[in-house]
Design a protein around this motif. Structure first.
Motif, short mmCIF file in Angstrom:
data_model
loop_
_atom_site.label_atom_id
_atom_site.label_comp_id
_atom_site.label_asym_id
_atom_site.label_seq_id
_atom_site.Cartn_x
_atom_site.Cartn_y
_atom_site.Cartn_z
N UNK A 1 5.98 -5.43 -9.57
CA UNK A 1 5.52 -4.98 -8.37
C UNK A 1 4.29 -4.09 -8.15
N UNK A 2 3.37 -4.36 -7.45
CA UNK A 2 1.86 -3.78 -7.28
C UNK A 2 2.02 -2.80 -6.09
N UNK B 1 5.90 -2.54 -13.25
CA UNK B 1 5.21 -1.91 -12.12
C UNK B 1 3.74 -1.86 -12.64
N UNK B 2 2.87 -1.67 -11.53
CA UNK B 2 1.36 -1.67 -11.82
C UNK B 2 0.63 -1.01 -10.70
N UNK B 3 -0.21 -0.07 -10.74
CA UNK B 3 -1.17 0.35 -9.73
C UNK B 3 -2.15 -0.57 -9.63
N UNK B 4 -2.30 -1.60 -8.57
CA UNK B 4 -3.29 -2.42 -8.59
C UNK B 4 -4.54 -1.97 -7.90
N UNK C 1 -6.07 13.52 4.65
CA UNK C 1 -6.67 13.30 3.25
C UNK C 1 -6.26 14.42 2.19
N UNK C 2 -5.20 14.57 2.14
CA UNK C 2 -4.69 15.75 0.96
C UNK C 2 -5.15 15.45 -0.26
N UNK C 3 -5.16 16.23 -1.04
CA UNK C 3 -5.61 16.13 -2.47
C UNK C 3 -4.59 15.57 -3.04
N UNK C 4 -4.81 14.65 -4.02
CA UNK C 4 -3.89 13.93 -4.82
C UNK C 4 -2.50 14.72 -5.33
N UNK C 5 -2.64 15.95 -5.80
CA UNK C 5 -1.52 16.91 -6.37
C UNK C 5 -0.53 16.96 -5.31
N UNK C 6 -0.68 16.57 -3.90
CA UNK C 6 0.26 16.70 -3.18
C UNK C 6 1.26 15.41 -3.15
N UNK C 7 0.93 14.37 -3.66
CA UNK C 7 1.40 12.93 -3.65
C UNK C 7 1.83 12.23 -4.91
N UNK C 8 1.01 12.82 -5.96
CA UNK C 8 1.13 12.30 -7.42
C UNK C 8 2.60 12.06 -8.22
N UNK C 9 3.27 13.07 -7.66
CA UNK C 9 4.47 13.28 -8.12
C UNK C 9 5.64 12.16 -7.43
N UNK C 10 5.41 11.94 -6.24
CA UNK C 10 5.84 11.04 -5.35
C UNK C 10 5.51 9.45 -6.01
N UNK C 11 4.25 9.30 -6.48
CA UNK C 11 3.97 8.19 -6.86
C UNK C 11 4.58 7.83 -8.10
N UNK C 12 4.89 8.78 -8.99
CA UNK C 12 5.50 8.63 -10.21
C UNK C 12 7.02 8.35 -10.37
N UNK C 13 7.58 8.99 -9.24
CA UNK C 13 8.95 8.96 -8.92
C UNK C 13 9.18 7.52 -8.39
N UNK C 14 8.50 7.30 -7.56
CA UNK C 14 8.56 5.63 -7.01
C UNK C 14 8.33 4.57 -8.02
N UNK D 1 0.86 -1.16 -0.16
CA UNK D 1 -0.15 -0.10 0.04
C UNK D 1 0.86 1.34 -0.09
N UNK D 2 0.21 2.38 0.00
CA UNK D 2 0.86 3.91 -0.17
C UNK D 2 1.94 3.76 -0.98
N UNK D 3 1.51 3.82 -2.45
CA UNK D 3 2.31 3.70 -3.50
C UNK D 3 3.19 4.80 -3.48
N UNK D 4 2.73 6.11 -2.85
CA UNK D 4 3.83 7.23 -3.04
C UNK D 4 4.98 7.19 -1.96
N UNK D 5 4.93 6.29 -1.21
CA UNK D 5 6.04 6.15 -0.20
C UNK D 5 7.30 5.31 -0.64
#
Length: 349
Positions: free
Chosen positions: A240-241, A277-280, A252-265, A215-219
Motif C-alpha cells: 500500500x503506497x 506500506x510505504x510513503x511513495x 496548509x497546516x503544519x505537519x505536526x497537526x497530521x503526522x500522528x494520523x499518518x503514523x496511525x494509518x 493520496x492524503x496518507x493521514x486520512x
C-alpha cells in the motif's frame, strides 16, 4: 470490546506474518532490512537537457545522482507515460526515457520503483485521463491495452538489465484510473484493470512488489474505504503506497497537526490488510527547509514504527525539481542550484 479483540487478533497475525515475510524478503535477518530513502526524479532528464546545473553543498557542479546518493538516497522512482508530448514539465517520461533513467539509477547502485500512470500525462486525484491511443476501445480491448503496455515496459527494463523492486499500478487513484471505465463507481471493472497490470508485471518480473497508491496518507477512512473495496473485488497487490503532503492539506497546516494520523494509518493498514506500506510521495515547501527537514525526519520515524519491518520507506517527490526551473514549490533544491537542508533528513540513520 469485539472490535478490540479483532484488532489484537489481527495484530498477532501481522507479527507472525512479519517473521515469515522476513524469511522470504530479508533472508531471516533483521539486519538485512534496508529502509528505502527515495527520490522521484522524472524531471531530471529535461532539466539536464535545458542546461540546468546541479551543485553539491560546496557549490561544485555534480551529477544529480551523486548529490542524491551523498545525501542518503538509495531508491529512484520513475513515472512512465504512454505517448507523452515534449513539454519540459508536463511531457516526456516515455518508455525509452524511463528505461534510460532506470539504467542510470542501477549504475549508481540505486533501487528502482516504476510508476505506471496509464495516461499520456499527469494522473492524480483530479485527473485520470486514458491514453489517446486507447480512446474508443471497448472494455475487453482496454484490458488488453493495460496488459500489453505494462508487459512492454517491464520487458524493456528487463532487456536493459533492470529489475524494479517496486512497480505502481496507477498514480494516486482514490477515484480509480483510466476513466471512465476504471472509476471507483465501477469497482469490478477497476479491479480487473488492476489485475491485468499486476499479471503483466509478475509475468516479466515475479519478484517485483506491486503497489497501489492513494493520496492524503493521514486520512484513514479514505484508505480503508478504498482498500476494503479492493479486497472485496479481488484486486491483487503487495504494498500500500501513500502520499503525504501537509502543504496540500486544508489550510496548509503544519505537519505536526497530521503526522500522528499518518503514523496511525500506516500501522492500521499493515494490520488490517496484512500488507507492507510505504510513503511513495512526500514533500514540503522549499522556502521552509528547516520545517521540511523536521517533517521528513518525523515521516521516516513513523514508517519505521510499523511492526515487523512492514514500513518499507519514504520517497520525496522531485526533490531536485528546483522552483527556478519547474515553478514547483515543494522541491528540496534552492535557487543556488544546491540541495536545501531538507534533503539532509535522509542522511539520518
Amino acid at each position: 470490546m469485539r472490535k478490540h479483540i479483532a484488532f489484537w487478533g489481527a495484530a498477532l497475525v501481522l507479527v507472525a506474518a512479519s517473521f515469515q515475510s522476513c524469511s522470504v524478503f530479508h533472508k531471516g535477518s533483521k539486519s538485512n532490512y534496508q529502509f528505502a530513502k527515495g527520490a522521484d526524479i522524472g524531471w531530471l532528464q529535461q532539466m539536464e537537457a535545458t542546461g540546468y546545473k546541479f551543485r553539491d553543498n560546496n557549490g561544485l557542479e555534480q551529477d544529480c545522482f551523486k548529490i542524491l546518493k551523498d545525501h542518503g538516497i538509495n531508491t529512484i522512482r520513475l513515472r512512465t507515460w504512454v505517448n507523452p508530448n515534449n513539454s519540459p514539465t508536463s511531457g516526456h517520461n516515455s518508455k525509452n526515457e524511463t528505461v534510460a533513467m532506470a539504467i542510470r539509477a542501477k549504475k549508481w547502485g540505486m533501487r528502482v520503483m516504476i510508476d505506471f500512470h496509464y495516461s499520456d500525462s499527469w494522473a492524480d486525484p483530479g485527473k485520470q485521463k486514458k491514453p489517446a491511443a486507447w480512446e474508443g476501445h471497448d472494455f475487453p480491448t482496454l484490458l488488453n491495452d493495460v496488459y500489453n503496455y505494462t508487459y512492454d515496459v517491464m520487458n524493456a527494463l528487463k532487456k536493459a538489465g533492470v529489475t524494479p523492486e517496486w512497480v505502481q499500478i496507477g498514480n494516486e487513484t482514490p477515484g480509480g484510473m483510466i476513466y471512465p471505465e476504471g472509476s471507483t463507481a465501477n469497482w469490478p471493472q477497476l479491479a480487473q484493470l488492476i489485475n491485468k497490470g499486476y499479471d503483466a508485471i509478475k509475468a516479466v518480473s515475479p519478484h517485483s512488489k506491486v503497489i497501489l497508491h492513494l493520496d492524503r496518507g493521514n486520512d484513514s477512512k479514505r484508505f480503508t474505504t478504498w482498500f476494503d473495496n479492493a479486497r472485496k473485488n479481488g484486486a491483487k497487490y503487495d504494498v500500500i503506497g501513500l502520499s503525504y503532503y501537509p502543504w496540500w492539506l486544508d489550510g496548509k497546516p503544519d505537519y505536526t497537526k497530521s503526522i500522528d494520523d499518518l503514523g496511525n494509518n500506516l500501522i492500521n493498514l499493515a494490520v488490517r490488510y496484512q500488507k507492507e506500506v510505504m510513503v511513495v510521495e512526500v514533500g514540503g515547501e522549499d522556502t521552509q527547509p528547516e520545517n521540511t527537514y523536521n517533517m521528513l525526519v518525523a515521516v521516516q520515524a513513523k514508517v519505521k514504527t510499523v511492526p515487523g519491518n512492514k514500513g518499507l520507506g519514504v520517497v520525496y517527490w522531485e526533490p531536485e525539481g528546483a522552483r527556478s526551473w519547474s515553478k514547483y514549490p515543494l522541491s528540496a533544491w534552492g535557487d543556488d542550484g544546491k540541495p536545501t537542508k531538507a534533503l539532509d533528513a535522509f542522511m539520518i540513520k
